[in-house]
Design a protein around this motif. Structure first.
Motif, short mmCIF file in Angstrom:
data_model
loop_
_atom_site.label_atom_id
_atom_site.label_comp_id
_atom_site.label_asym_id
_atom_site.label_seq_id
_atom_site.Cartn_x
_atom_site.Cartn_y
_atom_site.Cartn_z
N ASP A 752 -0.84 2.24 -1.75
CA ASP A 752 -1.55 2.20 -3.11
C ASP A 752 -0.60 1.63 -4.20
O ASP A 752 -1.15 0.95 -5.08
CB ASP A 752 -1.81 3.68 -3.57
N VAL A 753 0.60 1.81 -4.08
CA VAL A 753 1.52 1.07 -5.13
C VAL A 753 1.36 -0.42 -4.83
O VAL A 753 1.42 -1.02 -6.00
CB VAL A 753 2.94 1.77 -4.69
N ARG A 754 1.50 -0.73 -3.62
CA ARG A 754 1.45 -2.20 -3.51
C ARG A 754 0.13 -2.86 -4.24
O ARG A 754 -0.01 -4.02 -4.84
CB ARG A 754 1.47 -2.82 -2.05
N GLN A 755 -0.95 -2.14 -3.85
CA GLN A 755 -2.22 -2.81 -4.33
C GLN A 755 -2.36 -2.80 -5.82
O GLN A 755 -2.78 -3.66 -6.71
CB GLN A 755 -3.44 -2.19 -3.67
N LEU A 756 -1.73 -1.67 -6.42
CA LEU A 756 -1.62 -1.66 -8.13
C LEU A 756 -0.74 -2.61 -8.61
O LEU A 756 -1.22 -3.12 -9.61
CB LEU A 756 -1.56 -0.24 -8.33
N ALA A 757 0.10 -2.77 -7.81
CA ALA A 757 1.25 -3.80 -8.54
C ALA A 757 0.85 -5.07 -8.50
O ALA A 757 0.87 -5.97 -9.11
CB ALA A 757 2.51 -3.51 -7.83
N HIS A 758 0.04 -5.52 -7.23
CA HIS A 758 -0.53 -6.90 -7.13
C HIS A 758 -1.51 -6.99 -8.10
O HIS A 758 -1.69 -8.21 -8.84
CB HIS A 758 -1.27 -6.90 -5.85
N ALA A 759 -2.42 -6.02 -8.40
CA ALA A 759 -3.34 -6.04 -9.41
C ALA A 759 -2.99 -6.34 -10.93
O ALA A 759 -3.49 -7.12 -11.73
CB ALA A 759 -4.58 -4.81 -9.68
N VAL A 760 -1.67 -5.72 -11.19
CA VAL A 760 -1.09 -6.00 -12.40
C VAL A 760 -0.73 -7.41 -12.43
O VAL A 760 -0.51 -7.96 -13.49
CB VAL A 760 -0.03 -4.85 -12.58
N ASN A 761 0.08 -7.76 -11.62
CA ASN A 761 0.82 -9.14 -11.18
C ASN A 761 -0.23 -10.24 -11.39
O ASN A 761 0.14 -11.13 -12.06
CB ASN A 761 1.67 -9.29 -10.18
N GLU A 762 -1.31 -9.94 -10.76
CA GLU A 762 -2.28 -10.97 -10.62
C GLU A 762 -3.43 -10.77 -11.84
O GLU A 762 -4.30 -11.96 -11.73
CB GLU A 762 -2.86 -11.04 -9.13
#
Length: 816
Positions: A752-762
């Motif tokens: 979940d951390v990866r997906q949330l970080a990806h959403a923030v970055n992209e």
């Protein structure tokens, strides 16, 4: 809700590791939310995504009736041997056994039920939560006795005649083995007192009641004699943390129901009466319906562009405005609703204050070919989270259109079920009565809700599909097949194949009509609408000329010569015309006669002055009784003044049968053109209910079929569990955003951390499970993410406002 904590999924990981690439691709294609960016780095991370409750909730509404029945049976027994499930469903041999195997393969392709290495069937952890009591059964014995002491287990074993030794696990296994044998359970119950047998047989066939949690230590009523006998032997289980009746393990309930009881399994869809239809006949019928809808929808939206409909105070377009639009477009209420809802979803309509007006996108849409215009509306209709033809609520009250209210669940899935049902019909066959498809939809999508207004199952949806040309003669049309293929290019190609190009010519008759066969082009519609009144729209459109309609064109700046030339340029030669007279004589005379009287009276702003070249005509106006409210005074033989405004004076004169024109201050004729209304504020969109997603869910970062094959190949050669970052061991995070979120969002797994970080970055939207300070847990879709640890600033779609979220209160993440 999303999971709190990480689901193990060890058996799913093992099954995925043993599957071939094609099997993994099918799993990823059926659960696209698991393959979005950032792509899973290992089979373990993929299994974690597949077992999220929210992910499972997206897959459940797309199950057919037999798939749902098998999933419920597997959830009730899980984990269970395949032969036990087959016996439960009475599908141990013959055709039913083959059909059960096919259903199990479909469920495995969705990662909902899969075979484990121990020879038993395993289910996704959240699947059992779909049913409060699958098959009316309570939890299995192992779960109900998880907190029971070893001493209590020893007493139960002793009561059933088993010598108990060893650890708690061994005693529990011995009791499960005993109660798992139906013969031993029935033999034990046969020895019970009569009151106990009656109680157990009654409880075995009724669904368990929901219980309410209580505090430890509170007094509880003592069990009766019959109930105590069952409790002592583990046939009923008492949990001191709950109110309500004692619970019966699923193994005991199944044993007492007997070998003759089977769970429902309906692998064969309901029969549909059919008749032979040819492909060409289906194409013709679909083309006719699609052409008629495209023409009516264009008229509805043109009416909205010319005179934007008013919104109700409560939101939406009410019955009065819908009736007005229907009269203007010469179509019924259902077509108006479909056109409005589809156009709003496509961005062609938007809110403009207290009205709904056309947008700038509408202008480009209106200039397109009929096929392209229809393709836009079809794709929008296909994804609508409501049934636009639903005009009545449960109480029979009229519903407004474009109200933005939460729709009934499963509307998108109902459309998918309809097209899947029509596709199941034999080739060259169509439903004799399209209403028969309703029962087939219920088989294809059993969880889909039906409208209260429908006299037969899904009658409104079937009617909409016929109006749009998606169904024709009870069969799936090329338009429906293109929608089912789920490709925008396929829909556009099918529309272009069925719908001819627009025509720019008309046939003018001596009865003062203009007839256009097919779909008129936008310039032709604009011309004819300016000089005539539309009487009919469909596969052929009819306009009628009158003195008022011609005067309207003259008011807009046309002259008799330009009007005649423009109409002659689009005229098709008929018996009523000659080479010297391109228009029928009655029409040519009407234009000349109307133009001759046009402008004989002129109105100028002075609040207000009327002048003309004919003193007798001005004197007639001054003496006219119907014009008395204007307060006319004759200042000169050719000049009158009025105490009303120029616009009111013009309207009164025209109502009295005169044909005045307005002048500008410099004496030139004022050209009266309809002002275009173009809105910019989007209409409120209905919230998409849980589980209503497209057959191919288009989420941010979703992959194509080629991409999925590449992802599957990488996963199968990757380590089973990718090591999580740990700076102390030299394993870095992929980005600073990941490290920051992982440091504060302690309730999230690293997936979940990866997906949330990806959403923030992209800068992509994301859906989260969030627990507020009040303790209430909600699911929010967030966009415009800005990380300011320990906070996340975002636009909350639930509240329709900017909100600040604490990272430590986020308990789950899903792609939007």
């Amino acid at each position: 809700m999303f999971p709190i904590g990480k689901t193990s999924g060890s058996t799913l990981v093992a099954w995925l590791r043993g599957a071939d690439a094609a099997q993994v691709v099918r799993v990823l294609a059926s659960r696209p939310d698991a393959a979005v960016e950032p792509e899973p780095r290992s089979v373990g991370e993929l299994a974690d995504r597949l077992q999220r409750p929210a992910s499972v909730a997206l897959a459940i509404p797309r199950l057919t009736l037999p798939e749902l029945q098998v999933a419920e049976g597997a959830a009730a027994l899980a984990p269970a041997a395949r032969d036990v499930l087959a016996n439960l469903l009475d599908a141990t041999d013959g055709e039913l056994a083959h059909q059960l195997e096919a259903v199990l393969r479909e469920l495995a392709d969705r990662a909902l039920v899969w075979p484990g290495g121990d020879g038993r069937l395993h289910v996704a952890a959240p699947l059992r939560q779909v049913w409060a009591a699958p098959l009316g059964l309570d939890a299995p014995l192992a779960r109900l006795l998880a907190d029971t002491t070893s001493t209590d287990l020893g007493r139960m074993l002793a009561a059933v005649g088993i010598t108990s030794t060893g650890t708690k696990q061994k005693r529990l296994a011995a009791l499960i083995d005993h109660h798992g044998d139906p013969d031993r359970v029935t033999a034990l119950v046969a020895k019970a007192p009569a009151a106990t047998r009656k109680l157990l047989e009654q409880r075995a066939r009724q669904a368990p009641e929901r219980s309410a949690r209580i505090l430890y230590g509170l007094p509880r009523p003592d069990p009766g004699p019959g109930e105590r006998w069952a409790l002592e032997r583990g046939l009923l289980i008492r949990d001191g943390r709950w109110y309500g009746p004692d619970r019966m393990p699923s193994e005991v309930a199944l044993a007492l129901r007997g070998t003759g009881w089977h769970a429902p399994f309906t692998p064969v869809p309901p029969a549909v009466r059919t008749r032979p239809v040819t492909g060409s006949a289906v194409d013709r019928e679909a083309a006719a319906a699609a052409m008629a809808f495209a023409a009516h929808a264009s008229s509805v939206l043109a009416a909205c562009a010319a005179a934007p409909p008013a919104r109700l105070k409560s939101g939406g377009i009410g019955a009065r405005e819908l009736s007005r639009l229907g009269k203007a477009a010469k179509c019924d209420d259902t077509v108006v609703r479909i056109a409005l809802e589809s156009a709003a979803a496509a961005g062609l309509l938007a809110r403009d204050g207290d009205r709904v007006a056309a947008t700038e996108a509408y202008d480009g849409w209106a200039e397109g070919e009929p096929a392209d215009r229809l393709a836009v509306l079809l794709r929008a209709w296909w994804t609508l989270p409501l049934t636009p033809g639903g005009s009545r609520d449960e109480e029979g009250k009229a519903l407004p259109a474009l109200a933005g209210a939460p729709p009934r669940g499963g509307c998108v899935q109902a459309r998918h079920g309809l097209l899947a049902s029509a596709a199941r019909l034999p080739a060259g066959e169509g439903a004799t009565d399209p209403a028969d498809l309703g029962a087939l939809i219920a088989w294809q999508r059993p969880l889909v809700d039906q409208l209260a207004q429908d006299a037969s199952p899904f009658a409104t949806l079937v009617g909409e599909s016929e109006l749009l040309g998606v169904l024709a003669l009870g069969a799936l049309s090329p338009l429906g097949a293109a929608l089912d293929a789920d490709g925008p290019d396929a829909v556009a190609a099918a529309c272009r194949r069925l719908l001819p190009a627009s025509t720019g010519s008309a046939r003018f008759g001596s009865d003062l009509t203009a007839v256009v066969a097919g779909t008129p082009s936008t310039p032709l519609v604009t011309l004819l609408d300016s000089v005539a009144d539309r009487e009919a729209t469909g596969t052929a459109s009819v306009w009628r000329f009158s003195p008022d309609s011609v005067r309207r064109a003259l008011d807009a700046g046309h002259t008799a010569d330009t009007l005649t030339a423009d109409l002659a340029a689009v005229a098709v030669a008929t018996a009523a015309t000659t080479t010297t007279e391109p228009l029928p004589q009655p029409l040519a005379y009407l234009i000349r006669d109307t133009a001759r009287g046009h402008g004989r009276v002129r109105v100028v702003s002075a609040a207000c002055v009327i002048h003309g070249a004919e003193p007798a005509l001005l004197a007639e106006l001054a003496a006219h009784r119907r014009l008395a409210p204007l307060g006319l005074r004759q200042l000169a033989p050719t000049v009158l003044i009025s105490r009303t405004s120029p616009d009111e004076t013009l309207a009164a004169l025209r109502s009295a049968g005169y044909a005045p024109v307005a002048e500008e201050q410099d004496g030139s004729v004022r050209i009266e053109r309809t002002r275009r209304h173009r809105a910019t504020n989007p209409l409120p969109t209905p919230r998409r209910p849980a589980g209503t997603r497209r057959k191919a869910v288009h989420v941010a970062g979703a992959r194509t079929a080629t991409d999925l094959a590449a992802v599957a190949a990488r996963l199968l050669v990757a380590p089973q569990e990718a090591p999580e970052p740990d700076p102390d061991d030299g394993r870095p995070y992929a980005s600073d955003t990941e490290e920051i979120i992982a440091g504060y969002a302690r309730n999230l797994s690293f997936t979940d951390v990866r997906q949330l970080a990806h959403a923030v970055n992209e800068k992509q939207p994301i859906t989260v499970e969030y627990t507020a300070t009040s303790g209430n847990t909600t699911v929010r879709t967030l966009s415009r993410l800005e990380l300011d640890a320990p906070y996340l600033h975002a636009w909350c779609h639930l509240r329709d406002a900017e909100r600040v979220f604490t990272l430590s209160r986020i308990h789950g993440v899903m792609p939007s």
